[in-house]
Write an enzyme that holds these catalytic residues in place. Structure first.
Site, PDB file in Angstrom:
ATOM      1  N   ASP A 137      33.809  47.513  42.736  1.00 41.84           N
ATOM      2  CA  ASP A 137      32.974  47.007  41.764  1.00 41.84           C
ATOM      3  C   ASP A 137      31.500  46.915  42.086  1.00 41.84           C
ATOM      4  O   ASP A 137      30.977  46.379  42.901  1.00 41.84           O
ATOM      5  CB  ASP A 137      33.539  45.697  41.380  1.00 41.84           C
ATOM      6  CG  ASP A 137      33.023  44.936  40.413  1.00 41.84           C
ATOM      7  OD1 ASP A 137      32.203  44.029  40.480  1.00 41.84           O
ATOM      8  OD2 ASP A 137      33.039  45.133  38.980  1.00 41.84           O
ATOM      9  N   ASP A 160      29.135  52.855  29.914  1.00 46.10           N
ATOM     10  CA  ASP A 160      30.026  52.948  28.763  1.00 46.10           C
ATOM     11  C   ASP A 160      29.501  51.846  27.522  1.00 46.10           C
ATOM     12  O   ASP A 160      29.165  50.732  28.017  1.00 46.10           O
ATOM     13  CB  ASP A 160      31.330  52.324  29.085  1.00 46.10           C
ATOM     14  CG  ASP A 160      32.491  52.366  28.163  1.00 46.10           C
ATOM     15  OD1 ASP A 160      32.057  52.226  26.909  1.00 46.10           O
ATOM     16  OD2 ASP A 160      33.684  52.471  28.330  1.00 46.10           O
ATOM     17  N   LYS A 164      32.556  48.512  20.143  1.00 47.85           N
ATOM     18  CA  LYS A 164      33.179  47.696  19.228  1.00 47.85           C
ATOM     19  C   LYS A 164      32.502  46.119  19.526  1.00 47.85           C
ATOM     20  O   LYS A 164      32.489  45.644  20.599  1.00 47.85           O
ATOM     21  CB  LYS A 164      34.425  47.477  19.254  1.00 47.85           C
ATOM     22  CG  LYS A 164      35.241  48.641  18.889  1.00 47.85           C
ATOM     23  CD  LYS A 164      37.058  48.557  18.959  1.00 47.85           C
ATOM     24  CE  LYS A 164      37.651  49.914  18.570  1.00 47.85           C
ATOM     25  NZ  LYS A 164      39.084  49.968  18.635  1.00 47.85           N
ATOM     26  N   ASP A 196      22.784  57.229  25.330  1.00 44.48           N
ATOM     27  CA  ASP A 196      22.880  58.063  24.339  1.00 44.48           C
ATOM     28  C   ASP A 196      23.479  56.949  22.846  1.00 44.48           C
ATOM     29  O   ASP A 196      23.711  57.735  21.928  1.00 44.48           O
ATOM     30  CB  ASP A 196      23.598  59.135  24.399  1.00 44.48           C
ATOM     31  CG  ASP A 196      25.123  58.964  24.717  1.00 44.48           C
ATOM     32  OD1 ASP A 196      25.434  57.824  24.923  1.00 44.48           O
ATOM     33  OD2 ASP A 196      25.802  59.988  24.854  1.00 44.48           O
ATOM     34  N   THR A 231      21.675  66.668  31.239  1.00 45.25           N
ATOM     35  CA  THR A 231      23.085  67.229  31.494  1.00 45.25           C
ATOM     36  C   THR A 231      23.426  67.927  30.392  1.00 45.25           C
ATOM     37  O   THR A 231      22.816  68.074  29.275  1.00 45.25           O
ATOM     38  CB  THR A 231      24.027  65.967  31.592  1.00 45.25           C
ATOM     39  OG1 THR A 231      24.095  65.263  30.200  1.00 45.25           O
ATOM     40  CG2 THR A 231      23.683  64.983  32.594  1.00 45.25           C
ATOM     41  N   LYS A 232      24.466  68.972  30.535  1.00 45.17           N
ATOM     42  CA  LYS A 232      24.769  69.728  29.487  1.00 45.17           C
ATOM     43  C   LYS A 232      25.381  69.083  28.119  1.00 45.17           C
ATOM     44  O   LYS A 232      25.101  69.513  26.963  1.00 45.17           O
ATOM     45  CB  LYS A 232      26.075  70.680  29.907  1.00 45.17           C
ATOM     46  CG  LYS A 232      25.798  71.649  31.012  1.00 45.17           C
ATOM     47  CD  LYS A 232      26.869  72.521  31.370  1.00 45.17           C
ATOM     48  CE  LYS A 232      26.797  73.381  32.507  1.00 45.17           C
ATOM     49  NZ  LYS A 232      27.943  74.369  33.048  1.00 45.17           N
ATOM     50  N   PHE A 233      26.012  67.891  28.578  1.00 47.34           N
ATOM     51  CA  PHE A 233      26.506  66.945  27.309  1.00 47.34           C
ATOM     52  C   PHE A 233      25.254  66.503  26.715  1.00 47.34           C
ATOM     53  O   PHE A 233      25.128  66.571  25.353  1.00 47.34           O
ATOM     54  CB  PHE A 233      27.318  65.893  27.952  1.00 47.34           C
ATOM     55  CG  PHE A 233      27.874  65.076  26.794  1.00 47.34           C
ATOM     56  CD1 PHE A 233      29.030  65.192  26.140  1.00 47.34           C
ATOM     57  CD2 PHE A 233      27.125  63.738  26.695  1.00 47.34           C
ATOM     58  CE1 PHE A 233      29.209  64.549  25.142  1.00 47.34           C
ATOM     59  CE2 PHE A 233      27.433  63.004  25.493  1.00 47.34           C
ATOM     60  CZ  PHE A 233      28.556  63.212  24.771  1.00 47.34           C
ATOM     61  N   GLU A 234      24.216  66.136  27.237  1.00 45.57           N
ATOM     62  CA  GLU A 234      23.268  65.618  26.750  1.00 45.57           C
ATOM     63  C   GLU A 234      22.370  66.411  25.910  1.00 45.57           C
ATOM     64  O   GLU A 234      21.821  66.338  24.882  1.00 45.57           O
ATOM     65  CB  GLU A 234      22.122  64.883  27.848  1.00 45.57           C
ATOM     66  CG  GLU A 234      20.806  64.091  27.265  1.00 45.57           C
ATOM     67  CD  GLU A 234      20.002  63.923  28.268  1.00 45.57           C
ATOM     68  OE1 GLU A 234      18.743  63.230  28.150  1.00 45.57           O
ATOM     69  OE2 GLU A 234      20.516  63.900  29.582  1.00 45.57           O
TER      70      GLU A 234
END
Length: 254
Positions: A137, A160, A164, A196, A231-234
């Site tokens: 942790d 993360d 919600k 993001d 990053t590729k995702f970004e």
């Protein structure tokens, strides 16, 4: 173990008035509240390479949890500025940053086995002698294993967002955590966050601005600094018009 119910007496007797009005036993002390975690450990399948890395490379690159500050010079075999990354995911960006900055030492903190195994593979394949991992942790690692005013920087990339409303308490960037980070940064050291998720970015900005030991290096959000790889995702998200928000703060002296 469940205690069996006491059998009723064969012959009922008059209840003594003193017994009927006896002072009830004091309630047992309440159990300590479990801290709210910013993550949930889920069982996931490990690839064979990740399993092999955890079995063979962990003794070299994985630092065991300890309630005492690490001796960075002993761990890395030299004296160099130390930068911590909190929650490195699968470790691709972490390895890229460490490879690009051999003059710095890096400590990645992650709880998920797949990500730890993946980064161990990258460390071995790229011979990254300036990168180590703690699988524990992050709050406890920073509180117990990192000495005050000892860090040159902290990276918190795409934590993360817990979108919600009822889960917002699980978000990592909260006042108490930021205050802890500030105490571990040396004067002039930096804290770099990125997300993001715009509502989370807005919360980060409020929380970071409220920490008196930190100073924003920009007027609001910062441009992506050169040390954080795209990053590729970004890149895919940016091409679709999605936003990414960087926040860069410095530890003030005093």
């Amino acid at each position: 173990m469940t205690t069996p119910a006491t059998a009723a007496p064969a012959a009922a007797e008059p209840v003594c008035a003193a017994a009927a009005t006896a002072t009830p036993a004091l309630p047992s002390p309440a159990a300590p509240r479990r801290p709210v975690r910013s993550y949930v450990l889920r069982g996931g399948r490990l690839g064979s390479g990740q399993q092999r890395a955890l079995a063979t490379l962990a003794p070299r690159y994985l630092l065991p949890w300890s309630p005492a500050p690490i001796d960075a010079a002993a761990v890395y075999g030299r004296h160099a500025p130390l930068i911590v990354e909190v929650g490195f995911g699968m470790g691709a960006a972490t390895a890229q940053i460490a490879a690009a900055q051999p003059q710095h030492d890096f400590l990645g903190i992650e709880v998920h086995a797949a990500g730890v195994g993946a980064l161990l593979q990258r460390i071995d394949e790229q011979a990254l002698g300036n990168l180590r991992i703690v699988r524990h942790d992050a709050v406890e690692v920073l509180r117990e294993m990192i000495a005050p005013a000892s860090l040159a920087g902290v990276h918190v990339y795409f934590p993360d967002p817990w979108p919600k409303t009822r889960h917002h308490k699980r978000r990592l960037i909260q006042p108490d955590f930021v205050a802890l980070l500030a105490t571990r940064l040396a004067p002039g050291a930096y804290l770099h966050c990125a997300t993001d998720w715009q509502p989370y970015a807005e919360q980060m900005l409020r929380v970071l601005d409220a920490e008196p030991r930190l100073a924003n290096t920009a007027s609001g959000y910062a441009a992506r600094p050169p040390w954080r790889p795209l990053t590729k995702f970004e890149a895919r998200g940016l091409a679709l018009g999605h936003g990414v928000w960087d926040l860069l703060y410095r530890r003030q002296a005093g």
